[in-house]
Motif scaffolding. Structure first.
Motif, PDB file in Angstrom:
ATOM      1  N   ILE A   4       0.685  -1.050   0.035  1.00 55.41           N
ATOM      2  CA  ILE A   4      -0.065  -0.232  -0.170  1.00 55.41           C
ATOM      3  C   ILE A   4       0.860   1.255  -0.104  1.00 55.41           C
ATOM      4  O   ILE A   4       1.831   1.292   0.755  1.00 55.41           O
ATOM      5  CB  ILE A   4      -0.948  -0.074   1.189  1.00 55.41           C
ATOM      6  N   LEU A   5       0.734   2.079  -0.880  1.00 55.00           N
ATOM      7  CA  LEU A   5       1.286   3.382  -0.738  1.00 55.00           C
ATOM      8  C   LEU A   5       0.403   4.417  -0.171  1.00 55.00           C
ATOM      9  O   LEU A   5      -0.713   4.726  -0.353  1.00 55.00           O
ATOM     10  CB  LEU A   5       1.756   3.792  -2.160  1.00 55.00           C
ATOM     11  N   ALA A   6       1.005   5.225   0.770  1.00 56.80           N
ATOM     12  CA  ALA A   6       0.070   6.235   1.557  1.00 56.80           C
ATOM     13  C   ALA A   6       0.900   7.649   1.156  1.00 56.80           C
ATOM     14  O   ALA A   6       2.124   7.740   1.164  1.00 56.80           O
ATOM     15  CB  ALA A   6       0.613   5.986   3.075  1.00 56.80           C
ATOM     16  N   LEU A   7      -0.077   8.621   0.840  1.00 56.10           N
ATOM     17  CA  LEU A   7       0.673   9.810   0.262  1.00 56.10           C
ATOM     18  C   LEU A   7       0.123  11.073   1.192  1.00 56.10           C
ATOM     19  O   LEU A   7      -1.248  10.970   1.594  1.00 56.10           O
ATOM     20  CB  LEU A   7       0.023  10.308  -1.223  1.00 56.10           C
ATOM     21  N   THR A  13       5.807  19.797   0.493  1.00 56.71           N
ATOM     22  CA  THR A  13       6.287  18.533   0.383  1.00 56.71           C
ATOM     23  C   THR A  13       5.205  17.613   0.060  1.00 56.71           C
ATOM     24  O   THR A  13       4.010  17.831   0.556  1.00 56.71           O
ATOM     25  CB  THR A  13       7.083  18.227   1.798  1.00 56.71           C
ATOM     26  N   VAL A  14       5.619  16.395  -0.588  1.00 52.05           N
ATOM     27  CA  VAL A  14       4.608  15.169  -0.589  1.00 52.05           C
ATOM     28  C   VAL A  14       5.427  14.104   0.422  1.00 52.05           C
ATOM     29  O   VAL A  14       6.634  13.769  -0.071  1.00 52.05           O
ATOM     30  CB  VAL A  14       4.482  14.654  -1.987  1.00 52.05           C
ATOM     31  N   LYS A  15       5.007  13.856   1.701  1.00 51.94           N
ATOM     32  CA  LYS A  15       5.506  12.656   2.277  1.00 51.94           C
ATOM     33  C   LYS A  15       4.915  11.069   1.835  1.00 51.94           C
ATOM     34  O   LYS A  15       3.624  11.323   1.711  1.00 51.94           O
ATOM     35  CB  LYS A  15       5.238  12.971   3.820  1.00 51.94           C
ATOM     36  N   PHE A  16       5.463  10.345   1.880  1.00 48.01           N
ATOM     37  CA  PHE A  16       5.068   9.240   1.421  1.00 48.01           C
ATOM     38  C   PHE A  16       5.462   8.178   2.227  1.00 48.01           C
ATOM     39  O   PHE A  16       6.640   7.990   2.730  1.00 48.01           O
ATOM     40  CB  PHE A  16       5.255   8.701  -0.261  1.00 48.01           C
ATOM     41  N   GLY A  17       4.827   6.858   2.279  1.00 46.08           N
ATOM     42  CA  GLY A  17       5.158   5.799   2.802  1.00 46.08           C
ATOM     43  C   GLY A  17       4.646   4.235   2.078  1.00 46.08           C
ATOM     44  O   GLY A  17       3.484   4.468   1.693  1.00 46.08           O
ATOM     45  N   ALA A  18       5.460   3.413   2.117  1.00 51.15           N
ATOM     46  CA  ALA A  18       4.843   2.025   1.266  1.00 51.15           C
ATOM     47  C   ALA A  18       5.221   1.128   2.433  1.00 51.15           C
ATOM     48  O   ALA A  18       6.019   0.894   3.023  1.00 51.15           O
ATOM     49  CB  ALA A  18       5.782   1.492   0.275  1.00 51.15           C
ATOM     50  N   PHE A  19       3.857   0.321   2.444  1.00 49.15           N
ATOM     51  CA  PHE A  19       3.838  -0.718   3.482  1.00 49.15           C
ATOM     52  C   PHE A  19       3.393  -1.949   2.894  1.00 49.15           C
ATOM     53  O   PHE A  19       2.682  -1.957   2.080  1.00 49.15           O
ATOM     54  CB  PHE A  19       2.685  -0.271   4.620  1.00 49.15           C
ATOM     55  N   GLU A  20       3.748  -3.208   3.561  1.00 47.44           N
ATOM     56  CA  GLU A  20       3.246  -4.159   3.027  1.00 47.44           C
ATOM     57  C   GLU A  20       2.177  -4.803   4.333  1.00 47.44           C
ATOM     58  O   GLU A  20       2.437  -4.594   5.401  1.00 47.44           O
ATOM     59  CB  GLU A  20       4.222  -5.365   2.840  1.00 47.44           C
ATOM     60  N   THR A  21       1.119  -5.231   3.965  1.00 51.53           N
ATOM     61  CA  THR A  21       0.359  -5.775   4.839  1.00 51.53           C
ATOM     62  C   THR A  21      -0.337  -7.221   4.612  1.00 51.53           C
ATOM     63  O   THR A  21      -0.552  -7.866   3.813  1.00 51.53           O
ATOM     64  CB  THR A  21      -1.047  -4.558   4.830  1.00 51.53           C
ATOM     65  N   GLY A  32       9.565   8.363   2.756  1.00 49.66           N
ATOM     66  CA  GLY A  32      10.500   9.462   1.976  1.00 49.66           C
ATOM     67  C   GLY A  32       9.505  10.652   1.711  1.00 49.66           C
ATOM     68  O   GLY A  32       8.538  10.858   2.189  1.00 49.66           O
ATOM     69  N   ARG A  33      10.181  11.837   1.050  1.00 50.64           N
ATOM     70  CA  ARG A  33       9.515  12.878   0.770  1.00 50.64           C
ATOM     71  C   ARG A  33       9.943  13.528  -0.458  1.00 50.64           C
ATOM     72  O   ARG A  33      10.954  13.489  -0.874  1.00 50.64           O
ATOM     73  CB  ARG A  33       9.321  13.808   1.881  1.00 50.64           C
ATOM     74  N   ILE A  34       9.104  14.038  -1.093  1.00 48.60           N
ATOM     75  CA  ILE A  34       9.590  14.970  -2.194  1.00 48.60           C
ATOM     76  C   ILE A  34       9.367  16.593  -1.677  1.00 48.60           C
ATOM     77  O   ILE A  34       8.372  16.747  -1.172  1.00 48.60           O
ATOM     78  CB  ILE A  34       8.525  14.911  -3.595  1.00 48.60           C
ATOM     79  N   GLU A  35      10.691  17.210  -1.970  1.00 45.11           N
ATOM     80  CA  GLU A  35      10.375  18.640  -1.548  1.00 45.11           C
ATOM     81  C   GLU A  35      10.429  19.331  -2.664  1.00 45.11           C
ATOM     82  O   GLU A  35      11.157  19.485  -3.617  1.00 45.11           O
ATOM     83  CB  GLU A  35      11.976  18.743  -0.788  1.00 45.11           C
ATOM     84  N   PHE A  36       9.407  20.385  -2.666  1.00 48.01           N
ATOM     85  CA  PHE A  36       9.234  21.303  -3.720  1.00 48.01           C
ATOM     86  C   PHE A  36       9.882  22.703  -3.528  1.00 48.01           C
ATOM     87  O   PHE A  36      10.319  23.485  -4.511  1.00 48.01           O
ATOM     88  CB  PHE A  36       7.732  21.597  -3.972  1.00 48.01           C
ATOM     89  N   HIS A  37      10.379  23.008  -2.318  1.00 49.96           N
ATOM     90  CA  HIS A  37      11.052  24.297  -1.859  1.00 49.96           C
ATOM     91  C   HIS A  37      12.488  23.984  -1.691  1.00 49.96           C
ATOM     92  O   HIS A  37      12.949  22.757  -1.619  1.00 49.96           O
ATOM     93  CB  HIS A  37      10.432  25.225  -1.052  1.00 49.96           C
ATOM     94  N   GLY A  38      13.293  24.971  -1.138  1.00 48.64           N
ATOM     95  CA  GLY A  38      14.379  24.793  -0.679  1.00 48.64           C
ATOM     96  C   GLY A  38      15.697  24.558  -1.961  1.00 48.64           C
ATOM     97  O   GLY A  38      15.613  25.297  -2.974  1.00 48.64           O
ATOM     98  N   PRO A  39      16.740  23.814  -1.716  1.00 45.57           N
ATOM     99  CA  PRO A  39      17.507  23.651  -2.636  1.00 45.57           C
ATOM    100  C   PRO A  39      17.466  23.090  -3.998  1.00 45.57           C
ATOM    101  O   PRO A  39      18.218  23.108  -4.790  1.00 45.57           O
ATOM    102  CB  PRO A  39      18.704  22.787  -1.907  1.00 45.57           C
ATOM    103  N   GLY A  40      16.056  23.128  -4.407  1.00 43.22           N
ATOM    104  CA  GLY A  40      15.667  22.488  -5.699  1.00 43.22           C
ATOM    105  C   GLY A  40      14.791  21.153  -5.328  1.00 43.22           C
ATOM    106  O   GLY A  40      15.048  20.461  -4.326  1.00 43.22           O
TER     107      GLY A  40
END
Ligand code: ADP
Length: 389
Positions: A4-7, A13-21, A32-40
């Motif tokens: 399962i992917l949790a967004l 940012t988009v924080k995300f987590g993948a889990f097995e259930t 992990g996370r995607i950062e849209f601001h900051g150093p790029g």
């Protein structure tokens, strides 16, 4: 064992987590996370303590981040993603628990956008982009309001004519996925405190407090919208409603300008004139920066006491989210103002910043607990879709 992917989609940012259930258990396999601001723009993968494991540039395609991210995650997993769960901030009066994201559900959630103008569309855009790209992929939306659904009516009632309540104008409370995560962890770490009267302080770029009795939310500082309560990074927090009338009538601000002022240009940023990041303000010599920090601390401490009043006492205080988890100085400043309530920090434990932070014998037990909203999103999705059997 399905994945399962949790967004958890935010403004920067988009924080995300993948889990097995399987069989009721949820195992984290990636976060992990995607950062849209900051150093790029970049995508980071993280370990369970938030430490960066890998970092790569992220090519942003606007609203199509979610399908790109799904492909990015799947390329690194051993099993395909069977479902995606999303954090959606406002469930309004109709959604008191997570639901499967049908077209009709998305339409009724879009109507709530004026009650969360910065947040609602972001979560829904991810769901819609994935629906367009993968129409058969099961998707679930989990709400920040849902954890607060058991409040007594008196807690959520506004002092407006009753007709407005029937239209959905009442207090809700937000950050519920975070509070649920923290309550669950506290129940394992410290069961006797968890069954008592606890205030959890979610101090991130958005900030709120939740009053819990026996692990359930009984009140929160946020109300009908995520603007209420504490002073935040760029949001004003509680404001005399007469001020809004003044801004409209005397300063001539229209609705869009008010949204911009109250959500994006107020709070720590507006008061300091420098930054919405409390790390920058703590390092600064400027008086305005110090005054912004002082106001943040004063309001947080005052509201802990307000919620303790509603709880008729306080057994535990928990700090979580970006500032609550990582800033010993802010925790120390807030706790110093709460000594009269029986809050006594152990300075060494507070500097280390893991686990129990209170001094031995402190009438109020203080904890730092890392929130895990993505696990809660995945939990709701797996249960709702029956993937956890
Ligand atoms: P969001 O509400 O965006 O999910 P987070 O919970 O990730 O926010 O918190 C982000 C905030 O945490 C940042 O604005 C920053 O001010 C704060 N923060 C992060 N690390 C630290 C630190 N070491 N000390 C103080 N504040 C921190």
């Amino acid at each position: 064992m399905p994945s399962i992917l949790a967004l958890n989609t935010g403004s920067s940012t988009v924080k995300f987590g993948a889990f097995e259930t399987a069989r009721g258990a949820l195992t984290s396999v990636m976060r992990g996370r995607i950062e849209f601001h900051g150093p790029g723009r970049r995508v980071l993968s993280l370990d369970t303590d938030g430490v960066v494991l890998t970092e790569a540039p992220w090519v942003d395609r606007g609203r199509d981040t979610a399908p790109d991210l799904l492909r990015w995650v799947e390329a690194r997993l051993t099993r395909p993603v069977a479902a995606v769960g999303h954090r959606v901030v406002h469930g309004g009066p109709d959604f008191s628990q997570a639901v499967v994201a049908s077209e009709a559900v998305l339409d009724s959630l879009a109507v709530l956008t004026p009650l969360a103008p910065l947040h609602q569309q972001q979560g829904l855009a991810g769901v819609q982009a994935l629906r367009n790209a993968y129409p058969d992929l099961p998707q679930v939306v989990a709400f920040d309001t849902a954890f607060h659904g058991g409040h007594e009516p008196v807690v959520d009632r506004l002092g407006l004519p009753r007709g407005w309540e029937a239209k959905g104008l009442r207090r809700y409370g937000f950050h519920g996925l975070s509070y649920e995560s923290v309550a669950e962890q506290l129940a394992t770490l410290d069961p006797s405190t968890a069954t008592g009267r606890v205030v959890t302080a979610h101090l991130g770029s958005g900030a709120s407090l939740c009053a819990l009795r026996d692990g359930r939310s009984v009140d929160s500082t946020m109300g009908a919208t995520p603007l209420d309560g504490l002073v935040m990074g760029t949001r004003c927090g509680s404001l005399d409603p007469g001020v809004v009338l003044y801004l409209q009538q005397v300063a001539g601000l229209d609705a869009a300008e008010l949204v911009d002022l109250l959500y994006r240009r107020s709070g720590l940023l507006g008061i300091s004139g420098l930054s919405d990041d409390i790390r920058v303000l703590l390092e600064s010599d400027s008086l305005a920066a110090r005054e912004a920090v002082d106001l943040f601390v004063y309001r947080a401490a005052r509201e802990v006491a307000t919620l303790a009043g509603g709880l008729e006492g306080l057994d535990g205080l928990v700090f979580t989210a970006g500032i609550g988890e990582n800033s010993p100085r802010i925790r120390e400043k807030i706790c110093a103002r709460l000594a009269w309530l029986g809050v006594e920090l152990d300075p060494a434990a507070n500097s280390r910043g893991t686990g129990r932070l209170s001094a031995a014998g402190s009438p109020v037990t203080v904890w730092m607990i890392r929130t895990d909203e993505e696990r809660m999103i995945a939990r709701h999705a797996s249960r709702l879709l029956g993937l956890d059997r």
